[in-house]
Design a protein around this motif. Structure first.
Motif, PDB file in Angstrom:
ATOM      1  N   VAL A  31       0.935  -0.924  -0.103  1.00  0.00           N
ATOM      2  CA  VAL A  31       0.195  -0.292  -0.241  1.00  0.00           C
ATOM      3  C   VAL A  31       1.103   1.064  -0.043  1.00  0.00           C
ATOM      4  O   VAL A  31       1.542   1.692   0.937  1.00  0.00           O
ATOM      5  CB  VAL A  31      -0.864   0.366   1.514  1.00  0.00           C
ATOM      6  N   VAL A  60      -7.444   0.582   3.347  1.00  0.00           N
ATOM      7  CA  VAL A  60      -6.653  -0.088   2.220  1.00  0.00           C
ATOM      8  C   VAL A  60      -6.027  -1.515   2.573  1.00  0.00           C
ATOM      9  O   VAL A  60      -5.951  -2.355   1.880  1.00  0.00           O
ATOM     10  CB  VAL A  60      -6.137   0.820   1.299  1.00  0.00           C
ATOM     11  N   VAL A  77      -4.815   3.438  -3.643  1.00  0.00           N
ATOM     12  CA  VAL A  77      -5.187   4.505  -2.267  1.00  0.00           C
ATOM     13  C   VAL A  77      -5.830   5.746  -2.991  1.00  0.00           C
ATOM     14  O   VAL A  77      -5.399   6.255  -4.584  1.00  0.00           O
ATOM     15  CB  VAL A  77      -4.431   4.535  -1.781  1.00  0.00           C
TER      16      VAL A  77
END
Length: 79
Positions: A31, A60, A77
């Protein structure tokens, strides 16, 4: 380190601002974060905006933990 943790059977998400390096060292779930000194925030923004940003990125990451993958994956994201 993420590779070794996963070898032990624990699913992990690497939150990193340098995604190419995370890929190189073998992270499977990645991420993107904001920056090196402030990975989950931006101190120049209002606290409410920082909280929303952090809440989204951690969300996320949690979704990434629950996602079955076959290869290295960078989870999207909001900017």
């Amino acid at each position: 380190m993420t590779k070794e943790i996963e070898k032990a059977g624990i699913t992990i998400v690497q939150m990193a601002n340098l995604i190419p390096i995370a890929k190189t060292v073998g992270a499977n779930r990645m991420v993107p974060t904001i920056s090196i000194p402030y990975p989950l925030g931006d101190p120049s923004t209002p606290k409410e905006e920082q909280w929303k940003l952090r809440h989204h990125r951690v969300g996320v990451a949690l979704d990434a933990l629950a996602t079955e993958i076959e290869e290295q994956t960078v989870f999207k994201v909001k900017i």
